[in-house]
Design a protein around this motif. Structure first.
Motif, PDB file in Angstrom:
ATOM      1  N   UNK A  23       0.692  -1.296  -0.203  1.00 13.22           N
ATOM      2  CA  UNK A  23       0.057   0.146  -0.010  1.00 13.22           C
ATOM      3  C   UNK A  23       0.989   1.406  -0.048  1.00 13.22           C
ATOM      4  N   UNK A  24       2.179   1.105   0.076  1.00  9.27           N
ATOM      5  CA  UNK A  24       2.718   2.479   0.166  1.00  9.27           C
ATOM      6  C   UNK A  24       3.409   2.591  -1.108  1.00  9.27           C
ATOM      7  N   UNK A  25       3.830   3.809  -1.475  1.00  8.18           N
ATOM      8  CA  UNK A  25       4.417   4.180  -2.707  1.00  8.18           C
ATOM      9  C   UNK A  25       5.700   3.386  -3.051  1.00  8.18           C
ATOM     10  N   UNK A  37       2.766   1.272 -12.326  1.00  9.20           N
ATOM     11  CA  UNK A  37       1.891   2.160 -11.743  1.00  9.20           C
ATOM     12  C   UNK A  37       1.234   1.445 -10.980  1.00  9.20           C
ATOM     13  N   UNK A  38       0.536   2.356 -10.006  1.00  6.39           N
ATOM     14  CA  UNK A  38      -0.075   1.941  -8.843  1.00  6.39           C
ATOM     15  C   UNK A  38      -1.657   2.486  -8.679  1.00  6.39           C
ATOM     16  N   UNK A  47      -0.259  -6.996  -5.293  1.00 10.21           N
ATOM     17  CA  UNK A  47       0.124  -8.107  -4.321  1.00 10.21           C
ATOM     18  C   UNK A  47       1.397  -8.882  -4.537  1.00 10.21           C
ATOM     19  N   UNK A  48       1.738  -9.356  -3.425  1.00  5.03           N
ATOM     20  CA  UNK A  48       3.259 -10.162  -3.285  1.00  5.03           C
ATOM     21  C   UNK A  48       2.839 -11.291  -2.858  1.00  5.03           C
ATOM     22  N   UNK A  49       3.521 -12.335  -3.311  1.00  4.76           N
ATOM     23  CA  UNK A  49       3.358 -13.868  -2.592  1.00  4.76           C
ATOM     24  C   UNK A  49       4.885 -14.461  -2.787  1.00  4.76           C
TER      25      UNK A  49
END
Length: 311
Positions: A23-25, A37-38, A47-49
């Protein structure tokens, strides 16, 4: 879209999926589209797994919409049913394909129109009037081949969004995105209205299973919305996931700050209590709602989450 007949889609932030949501830049790039891009409302959460020797990072919607990324696992396998080996194997299939809009490589989405060979990134498609339908095969269409019934320009002159009440983009704007405005369900007894696509998407994130037309509360509006590019997560509504959400639902007592019938509140007039139209809680006497039609009463939380103006 994916080679399966459908998706077992749930919202990626559900704790059962054991995913990290950034959620951070950050300048980290999506492993699927290779873009940094976010914008979680437009492109899905980033997301990260992590696995023993591998870490996958991606926009959730890039994962859902990649034409060559099959979903062959059970819902808790890999990343929401997408096996890691399938995700990695898909890279070599589209890494060399350039996006028709930004000309950069790793465009994972192919237009679903027969004979069209346009490939694009989900973020680029979103910004260039492309359509992804979040149902069935999750087909995506380039701006030239969006089905006619979904490519109808809306007259937005002097009209505001029915959710945020801010001005809608104008057809005369040079960069007007024809899919950036969505119409209400337009069924009998539904007030005609237009909404920003982003506002409706936020509403869908909040509502989950209880997603309805924000103007008339018809649940079958979901079918129209997902075919127009709105992702509706398969999860409980935000107000139902709060601690103590149901604590008052079985209490036959008026919750109004100033109950008009407080002195005579008993089992006899308890039958005049009405619950919130959406969550069923925060019971009030019909007269205490101070509404001409108490059947449309919404509690304070649902009124805010549903973007409904009862005034």
């Amino acid at each position: 879209m994916n080679t399966q007949s459908g998706y077992n889609v749930s919202f990626c932030t559900d704790p059962k999926f054991k995913l990290q949501v950034i959620k951070r830049d950050t300048e980290e790039k999506c492993d699927i589209c290779l873009l940094s891009l976010k914008n979680p409302v437009q492109y899905g959460e980033f997301i990260v797994r992590e696995f023993s020797s591998l870490k996958i990072k991606c926009h959730y919607f890039c994962l859902l919409t990649g034409t060559l990324i099959p979903q062959r696992g059970v819902i808790k396998s890999g990343i929401t049913g997408f096996l890691i080996r399938d995700i990695v194997a898909s890279f070599r299939e589209y890494r060399y394909r350039n996006c028709v809009y930004c000309q950069c490589p790793s465009a994972p989405i192919r237009c679903a129109k027969d004979g069209c060979d346009r490939w694009f990134h989900y973020p680029c498609g979103y910004d260039n009037s492309c359509l992804t339908q979040f149902c069935d095969q999750f087909n995506s269409f380039c701006h030239l081949h969006v089905p006619e019934e979904y490519y109808q320009p809306q007259n937005t002159k002097d009209k505001d969004c029915e959710i945020c009440f801010e001005e809608l983009p104008q057809l005369t704007d040079a960069n007007f995105n024809i899919l950036s405005v969505i119409q209400s369900c337009n069924k009998p007894k539904c007030p005609p209205g237009l909404m920003h696509r982003t506002c409706l998407q936020r509403f869908a994130y909040t509502s989950g299973y209880n997603f309805k037309c924000p103007l008339c509360f018809r649940k079958d509006f979901k079918i129209q919305a997902i075919k127009r590019g709105i992702f509706v997560p398969s999860r409980e509504s935000a107000w139902e996931r709060e601690v103590g959400a149901y604590k008052d639902i079985h209490k036959r007592k008026c919750t109004a700050a100033h109950c008009i019938l407080a002195k005579t509140c008993n089992e006899k007039n308890a039958s005049t209590l009405v619950g919130c139209k959406i969550c069923g809680g925060q019971l009030m006497h019909r007269v205490c709602t101070q509404l001409a039609d108490s059947d449309v009463y919404l509690c304070a939380n649902c009124m805010q989450d549903s973007f409904v103006n009862l005034v």
